[in-house]
Design an enzyme around this catalytic site. Sequence first.
Site, PDB file in Angstrom:
ATOM      1  N   SER A 292       0.815  -1.229   0.123  1.00  0.00           N
ATOM      2  CA  SER A 292       0.177   0.027   0.230  1.00  0.00           C
ATOM      3  C   SER A 292       0.900   1.102  -0.029  1.00  0.00           C
ATOM      4  O   SER A 292       1.929   1.006   0.765  1.00  0.00           O
ATOM      5  CB  SER A 292      -0.868  -0.051   1.232  1.00  0.00           C
ATOM      6  N   GLY A 293       0.432   2.257  -0.538  1.00  0.00           N
ATOM      7  CA  GLY A 293       1.205   3.397  -0.885  1.00  0.00           C
ATOM      8  C   GLY A 293       1.046   4.448  -2.055  1.00  0.00           C
ATOM      9  O   GLY A 293       1.274   5.366  -2.106  1.00  0.00           O
TER      10      GLY A 293
ATOM     11  N   LYS B 169      -3.940  -7.133   2.674  1.00  0.00           N
ATOM     12  CA  LYS B 169      -4.097  -6.139   1.929  1.00  0.00           C
ATOM     13  C   LYS B 169      -5.509  -5.633   1.362  1.00  0.00           C
ATOM     14  O   LYS B 169      -5.916  -4.766   1.111  1.00  0.00           O
ATOM     15  CB  LYS B 169      -3.143  -6.183   0.575  1.00  0.00           C
TER      16      LYS B 169
ATOM     17  N   HIS C 150      -7.216  -4.134   4.253  1.00  0.00           N
ATOM     18  CA  HIS C 150      -6.988  -2.958   3.995  1.00  0.00           C
ATOM     19  C   HIS C 150      -7.731  -2.152   3.243  1.00  0.00           C
ATOM     20  O   HIS C 150      -7.985  -0.894   3.387  1.00  0.00           O
ATOM     21  CB  HIS C 150      -5.473  -2.976   3.903  1.00  0.00           C
ATOM     22  N   ASN C 151      -7.986  -2.441   1.888  1.00  0.00           N
ATOM     23  CA  ASN C 151      -8.513  -1.596   1.037  1.00  0.00           C
ATOM     24  C   ASN C 151     -10.101  -1.704   1.535  1.00  0.00           C
ATOM     25  O   ASN C 151     -10.837  -0.532   0.948  1.00  0.00           O
ATOM     26  CB  ASN C 151      -8.302  -2.258  -0.427  1.00  0.00           C
TER      27      ASN C 151
ATOM     28  N   GLU D 122     -10.298   0.953   3.743  1.00  0.00           N
ATOM     29  CA  GLU D 122      -9.971   2.518   3.149  1.00  0.00           C
ATOM     30  C   GLU D 122     -11.279   2.641   2.354  1.00  0.00           C
ATOM     31  O   GLU D 122     -11.464   4.073   2.458  1.00  0.00           O
ATOM     32  CB  GLU D 122      -8.921   2.242   1.810  1.00  0.00           C
ATOM     33  N   TYR D 123     -12.166   1.825   1.936  1.00  0.00           N
ATOM     34  CA  TYR D 123     -13.271   2.183   1.244  1.00  0.00           C
ATOM     35  C   TYR D 123     -14.226   2.853   2.444  1.00  0.00           C
ATOM     36  O   TYR D 123     -14.961   3.921   1.942  1.00  0.00           O
ATOM     37  CB  TYR D 123     -14.327   1.097   0.779  1.00  0.00           C
TER      38      TYR D 123
ATOM     39  N   ARG E 223     -20.323   3.250  -4.215  1.00  0.00           N
ATOM     40  CA  ARG E 223     -19.470   3.396  -5.569  1.00  0.00           C
ATOM     41  C   ARG E 223     -20.292   3.097  -6.859  1.00  0.00           C
ATOM     42  O   ARG E 223     -20.285   3.543  -7.721  1.00  0.00           O
ATOM     43  CB  ARG E 223     -18.081   2.675  -5.430  1.00  0.00           C
TER      44      ARG E 223
END
Length: 185
Positions: A2-3, A52, A55-56, A59-60, A150
């Site tokens: 991530s980054g 990951k 993680h995403n 993030e959403y 979304r």
Amino acid sequence: MSGGIWGLQVGYCLMVGGEPDVVRPLEPIFRSLAPEQGYLHVGAPGAGHYVKMVHNGIEYGLMQAYAEGFEIMHASDYDLDLRAIAGLWQHGSVVRSWLLELLERALADDQDLRSIKGWVADSGEGRWTVQEAIDHDVPAPVITLSLLTRFRSRQEDSYGAKVLAALRNEFGGHAVKAASDEPGQ
């Protein structure tokens, strides 16, 4: 990892999965790519991708919360400098984050974001996270709703919203807007 596009400058957070004897010799490479404390061997093969993915999904939800909060302020009767508020919240606020820093940058030239269409893609990890939550009977309403929002962003005029308006009109006589009332119709 991530980054995003900034990872090249500040390093990537690396979530690596694999057998320890395979990962161990590669750790100097991973540590050189990641910022300090930004690398972790998280478990067996596949665990890195799994972490990951979650993680995403998180993030959403974070992005959706910022979007909703800033939309409320944008719609308010106050003349608010949203960029300044995003900057302010970077200092001592509970909601400070890199995402908020990026929002401050995005609001720099136009806090109304006139040049951006409100169409939001998803790269799949949010869907997979929601499916994983379903598969394990884990309630994840924030991540799920942020994914569905979304999807809604991609519709110019939702058929489902038309059905809702028609039903309200039918059962309660609630007013509906005619399609010809919309600008450009």
